[in-house]
Enzyme design. Structure first.
Site, short mmCIF file in Angstrom:
data_model
loop_
_atom_site.label_atom_id
_atom_site.label_comp_id
_atom_site.label_asym_id
_atom_site.label_seq_id
_atom_site.Cartn_x
_atom_site.Cartn_y
_atom_site.Cartn_z
N LYS A 53 30.82 35.30 50.53
CA LYS A 53 32.23 35.73 50.48
C LYS A 53 32.37 37.17 50.97
O LYS A 53 33.28 37.49 51.74
CB LYS A 53 32.77 35.59 49.05
CG LYS A 53 32.95 34.14 48.62
CD LYS A 53 33.28 33.96 47.14
CE LYS A 53 33.28 32.47 46.79
NZ LYS A 53 33.55 32.16 45.39
N GLN A 97 33.69 34.81 39.73
CA GLN A 97 32.82 33.73 40.18
C GLN A 97 32.46 32.82 39.00
O GLN A 97 32.09 33.30 37.93
CB GLN A 97 31.55 34.32 40.83
CG GLN A 97 30.64 33.29 41.46
CD GLN A 97 31.28 32.53 42.62
OE1 GLN A 97 32.14 33.06 43.33
NE2 GLN A 97 30.87 31.30 42.82
N ASP A 120 41.95 32.64 43.96
CA ASP A 120 41.34 31.33 43.72
C ASP A 120 42.39 30.29 43.35
O ASP A 120 42.13 29.09 43.41
CB ASP A 120 40.34 31.41 42.56
CG ASP A 120 38.89 31.48 43.02
OD1 ASP A 120 38.58 30.97 44.10
OD2 ASP A 120 38.07 32.05 42.27
N1 GUN Z 1 32.26 28.44 41.77
C1 GUN Z 1 32.20 27.33 42.54
N2 GUN Z 1 33.29 27.24 43.33
C2 GUN Z 1 34.06 28.32 43.03
C3 GUN Z 1 35.32 28.77 43.52
O1 GUN Z 1 35.98 28.17 44.38
N3 GUN Z 1 35.77 29.93 42.98
C4 GUN Z 1 35.08 30.60 42.01
N4 GUN Z 1 35.62 31.72 41.53
N5 GUN Z 1 33.92 30.20 41.55
C5 GUN Z 1 33.41 29.06 42.06
#
Ligand code: GUN
Length: 296
Positions: A53, A97, A120
């Site tokens: 990311k 996360q 998100d």
């Molecule tokens: N863990 C797995 N997929 C995601 C996601 O799309 N966002 C976040 N914050 N954590 C994740």
């Protein structure tokens, strides 16, 4: 004829080119968008996702910061950090996360995120917006899937869509987005009996179950569009999706590969959400200053 393989990397690259233009424009007008990523603990898979990311942010010019906590951190400390980021005008996106360590109350943490920076789309305000079809931040993975369908010119309205997997991150928002585009949607999950009876009906099949080889060619309708969201690491180190790729490909009309299908789109839509958030923040600022000018 075997299915067309949807090249998620290529679609992601073209969306990112557009992101670069939008970032440049924001930079020229005020400042580049900012994303803050909070990670608790040292889950190796999460560390890889977070690194990807941050790298993607760098690529398009978004300023990113990573805030790392040991898994001994208290909920209150993390919430204090989320609050501070919520007030910081240089931060347009806040992402925690997942998964979080067991002792965290997930809803409390997600609820602490400023809903205007919830890139998100996991805050209840944004989940509610998605339910009534007034989406502010579409969750990144299903948003990426919708973009792939749109890019390939695949019609959604009036078609049977089946989503396998009912998670809050992928399956549920995916079903809502397909409904919004007027598909007839069924959602299957671990307790679904006779899964095949559903998958056989699907014109569009989205699989997000985290189970290698769950879907085989004989389970799908000839000509179906198959979107494989699964990412599974096998004992021999290979990365595979939830579909038996070759047998599904031989009957489908479109299929996404793993890797190189949905994965690159997920990170890309996070960039899109962060940029949209920065654009909206700027609009709000302009509106406030024009209202102020009116008033004085
Ligand atoms: N863990 C797995 N997929 C995601 C996601 O799309 N966002 C976040 N914050 N954590 C994740």
């Amino acid at each position: 004829m075997p299915a067309k393989i949807i090249d998620g990397r290529a679609v992601a690259a073209s969306v990112r080119e557009n992101c670069k233009h939008r970032v440049r424009l924001l930079e020229a007008l005020s400042r580049p968008p900012g994303l803050a990523v909070i990670m608790v603990g040292d889950d190796p898979a999460s560390a890889v996702y977070v690194r990807n990311k941050m790298r993607a942010c760098d690529e398009v010019g978004i300023r990113s910061q990573r805030i790392l906590y040991p898994d001994t951190v208290t909920e209150a400390e993390v919430i204090a950090c989320i609050d501070a980021l919520g007030r910081d005008d240089s931060v347009n996106g806040i992402l925690v996360q997942l998964p979080l360590p067991k002792h965290f109350n997930l809803e409390k943490i997600l609820g602490a995120i400023n809903s205007e920076k919830d890139v998100d789309g996991f805050h209840l305000y944004n989940v509610g917006g998605l339910v009534i079809g007034n989406t502010v931040f579409p969750p990144c993975t299903p948003y990426g899937v919708m973009r792939l369908l749109e890019h390939e010119g695949i019609e959604v309205a009036g078609r049977n869509a089946v989503v396998v997997g009912a998670s809050n991150i992928v399956g549920k928002p995916m079903a809502l987005m397909l409904m919004r585009q007027e598909a007839t949607v069924s959602v299957c999950h671990a307790k679904t009996r006779k899964l095949r009876e559903y998958t056989e009906m699907a014109d569009i099949l989205v699989v997000a179950a985290g189970c290698p080889n769950l879907i085989t060619g004989e389970m799908i309708k000839r000509g179906a569009v198959v979107i494989d969201v699964g990412i599974n690491r096998l004992a021999d180190g290979r990365l595979v999706g939830d579909c038996d790729f070759e047998s599904v490909r031989s009957r489908a009309s479109y299929i996404t590969p793993v890797p190189g299908g949905v994965g690159p789109m997920t990170v890309t839509m996070l960039l899109v959400n962060t940029i949209s958030s920065a654009e909206r923040a700027r609009q709000r600022l302009l509106q406030q200053s024009s209202e102020h000018a009116h008033f004085v």
